[in-house]
Motif scaffolding. Structure first.
Motif, short mmCIF file in Angstrom:
data_model
loop_
_atom_site.label_atom_id
_atom_site.label_comp_id
_atom_site.label_asym_id
_atom_site.label_seq_id
_atom_site.Cartn_x
_atom_site.Cartn_y
_atom_site.Cartn_z
N PRO A 95 0.80 -1.23 0.00
CA PRO A 95 0.00 0.00 0.00
C PRO A 95 0.83 1.28 0.00
O PRO A 95 0.51 2.23 -0.70
CB PRO A 95 -0.84 -0.13 1.27
CG PRO A 95 -0.89 -1.60 1.55
CD PRO A 95 0.42 -2.14 1.10
N ALA B 5 0.79 4.07 -2.96
CA ALA B 5 0.40 5.46 -2.74
C ALA B 5 1.42 6.41 -3.35
O ALA B 5 1.05 7.43 -3.95
CB ALA B 5 0.26 5.72 -1.24
N ARG B 6 2.71 6.08 -3.23
CA ARG B 6 3.74 6.93 -3.84
C ARG B 6 3.67 6.90 -5.35
O ARG B 6 3.79 7.93 -6.02
CB ARG B 6 5.12 6.47 -3.36
CG ARG B 6 5.40 6.93 -1.94
CD ARG B 6 6.60 6.26 -1.30
NE ARG B 6 7.66 5.90 -2.20
CZ ARG B 6 8.42 4.80 -2.02
NH1 ARG B 6 8.16 3.98 -1.01
NH2 ARG B 6 9.39 4.53 -2.85
N ALA C 276 1.05 6.26 -7.15
CA ALA C 276 -0.18 6.93 -7.59
C ALA C 276 -0.02 8.44 -7.63
O ALA C 276 -0.83 9.14 -8.25
CB ALA C 276 -1.34 6.55 -6.67
N ARG D 27 0.93 6.74 -12.94
CA ARG D 27 -0.33 6.87 -12.19
C ARG D 27 -1.43 6.04 -12.85
O ARG D 27 -2.29 5.45 -12.18
CB ARG D 27 -0.77 8.34 -12.13
CG ARG D 27 0.23 9.26 -11.49
CD ARG D 27 -0.39 10.57 -11.05
NE ARG D 27 -1.09 11.28 -12.11
CZ ARG D 27 -0.51 12.11 -12.98
NH1 ARG D 27 0.81 12.31 -12.95
NH2 ARG D 27 -1.23 12.75 -13.90
N ALA E 249 -4.96 -1.93 -5.12
CA ALA E 249 -4.93 -0.57 -4.57
C ALA E 249 -6.09 -0.35 -3.60
O ALA E 249 -7.21 -0.82 -3.84
CB ALA E 249 -5.00 0.45 -5.71
N GLU F 285 -9.72 4.02 -1.18
CA GLU F 285 -9.60 5.48 -1.08
C GLU F 285 -8.59 6.03 -2.08
O GLU F 285 -8.76 7.15 -2.60
CB GLU F 285 -9.22 5.89 0.34
CG GLU F 285 -7.91 5.34 0.87
CD GLU F 285 -8.01 3.97 1.52
OE1 GLU F 285 -7.07 3.57 2.24
OE2 GLU F 285 -9.05 3.29 1.30
N LEU F 286 -7.56 5.25 -2.39
CA LEU F 286 -6.57 5.67 -3.38
C LEU F 286 -7.19 5.71 -4.77
O LEU F 286 -7.01 6.67 -5.54
CB LEU F 286 -5.38 4.72 -3.34
CG LEU F 286 -4.23 5.02 -4.31
CD1 LEU F 286 -3.62 6.39 -4.01
CD2 LEU F 286 -3.15 3.94 -4.23
#
Length: 439
Positions: free
Chosen positions: A144, A148-149, A151, A159, A168, A171-172
């Motif tokens: 995760p 996040a990085r 994304a 992305r 994923a 929320e992301l």
């Protein structure tokens, strides 16, 4: 296409003497011969080492076939076979760090999809100078924090593939629905892990986003109804296969003459049989077993087999587990489309197959040649038919029951795909193999 020598090299019936003759030619011929020999399963350890030393392509095939072992591989000189062994769980863990620093960007991209990627290697690949490597990591990692990085990466391509990653967090993915780049929103909209209620807000977005959104299996019903009215046929075509839609959009789409819409609907696993029967006569479906036909019960099959539409009866004939009574009823069908669909059924004897050829000739040649039980004599008869479609002759060339006479006809074909299949057939006479191996 490679020569017939390469087809003979992979022939499982090649005698040891001829196999040895081909190995003797390795130093003086192209790498394609080594790669063809590497597909064999009867090689001894010495032959395996000889092929691996000849070229990396051969070593890669040997690794994929389970014949090459970790002790035979230097990851610096054979990095791709080393990665294949890692993917199979047969490599050395220490190789991962070496491969992550390889100058070969394609190798690093392959490594980025490796399930057992250690955290250290993942961190190296996350800052790789080649964004294709980073993007591959983005769609495959399950960490995760790293996701996040990625994304938030400055390059949209990275992305985009983070948005396509089903591991994923919700929320992301929801945040990526607001990305300024269309391709990123497209992937997030179609990702089944994206919350459906959040994805639904893109129903009026760019065409590419709506096409992806139409594949999402968890949207609210009203969103599906709206997509069924979309101006773009590709949106509606994607929607037609979506497992989340109900009968209302299916009925709407059954009358849609947009490109591919009805064909997609025919492949829906829950399409109502009355809808399927309605669209089959006006839809190019092809010779395939549709999911809804595969799931039909005995009573449904009987009802469909009694349809006045040959295309509907042909759909039933694609089932290979039909009761004998229903199968024989379809064999007697007067329409060639039904005959072509039922001919490959493994329960047919040669008398019935011959009768199909008597009635329909070259129209069922490929289908009859596809049947695993077709006899050598019948294959010879098919090979002599004129006109005979190239696909039929290619099917005969690959059939395990093909006789030397039938294979001779195939070797005389101008189609290299047919001659290749014939040269690779284990039924090819040894004398012919020897002649081709000497060419």
């Amino acid at each position: 296409m490679p020569s017939l020598l390469h087809a003979v090299a992979g022939n499982p019936a090649l005698p040891p003497e001829l196999l040895g003759r081909l190995f003797a030619r390795l130093p003086d011929t192209d790498e394609e011969l080594a790669c063809a020999l590497a597909e064999r399963t009867d090689l001894d350890p010495g032959q395996v080492r000889q092929l691996a030393e000849r070229c990396e392509g051969a070593a890669l095939r040997l690794a994929g076939n389970g014949l090459l072992h970790a002790g035979d591989v230097d990851p610096l000189t054979l990095p791709h076979p080393a990665l294949t062994l890692l993917e199979q769980g047969r490599g050395e863990p220490a190789w991962v760090r070496l491969l992550a620093r390889s100058p070969d960007a394609y190798l690093r991209q392959r490594l980025a999809s490796y399930d057992g990627l250690p955290e250290e290697a993942g961190e190296l690949l996350a800052v790789d100078e080649d964004t294709d490597v980073v993007a591959e990591l983005a769609i495959n990692t399950t960490r995760p924090g790293l996701l996040a990085r990625l994304a938030a990466h400055p390059v949209p391509k990275v992305r985009r593939w983070a948005a396509a990653n089903e591991a994923a967090p919700a929320e992301l993915l929801t945040a990526l629905l607001d990305d300024p780049e269309v391709p990123v929103r497209e992937q997030a909209a179609g990702n089944p892990a994206t919350p459906g209620a959040a994805a639904a807000r893109l129903v009026a977005d760019h065409m590419m986003v709506r096409q992806a959104l139409a594949t999402h299996p968890g949207l609210p019903a009203e969103t599906y109804h709206r997509l069924a009215e979309d101006d773009i046929p590709w949106v509606r075509s994607n929607l037609a296969q979506n497992p989340g839609i109900d009968a209302t959009p299916m009925n709407r789409l059954s009358g849609d003459d947009g490109y591919g819409v009805r064909r997609s609907l025919a492949h829906h696993p829950r399409v109502p049989l009355d809808v399927l029967a309605r669209i089959a006569p006006v839809t190019k479906i092809g010779a395939t077993l549709l999911p809804r036909i595969a799931a039909a019960d005995a009573a449904e099959l009987v009802a469909l087999a009694g349809s006045p539409e040959p295309k509907v009866r042909a759909l039933v004939a694609e089932r290979r587990d039909l009761p004998a009574e229903l199968r024989d009823r379809l064999i007697a069908d007067p329409d060639v489309r039904v005959a072509k669909s039922v001919a490959p059924h493994p329960g047919l004897d040669n008398a019935r197959l011959s009768a199909l050829v008597d009635r329909f000739g070259h129209g069922v040649a490929t289908a009859v040649a596809t049947n695993p039980g077709t006899s050598a004599a019948l294959l010879e008869r098919l090979a002599a038919l004129r006109p005979l479609a190239g696909k039929a002759l290619r099917t005969i060339a690959a059939h395990p029951n093909a006789s030397p006479a039938a294979l001779a006809a195939c070797l005389a074909s101008p189609d290299p795909r047919t001659t290749w299949a014939a040269a690779a057939n284990p039924a090819l006479p040894v004398a012919v193999m020897a002649e081709l191996a000497s060419a």
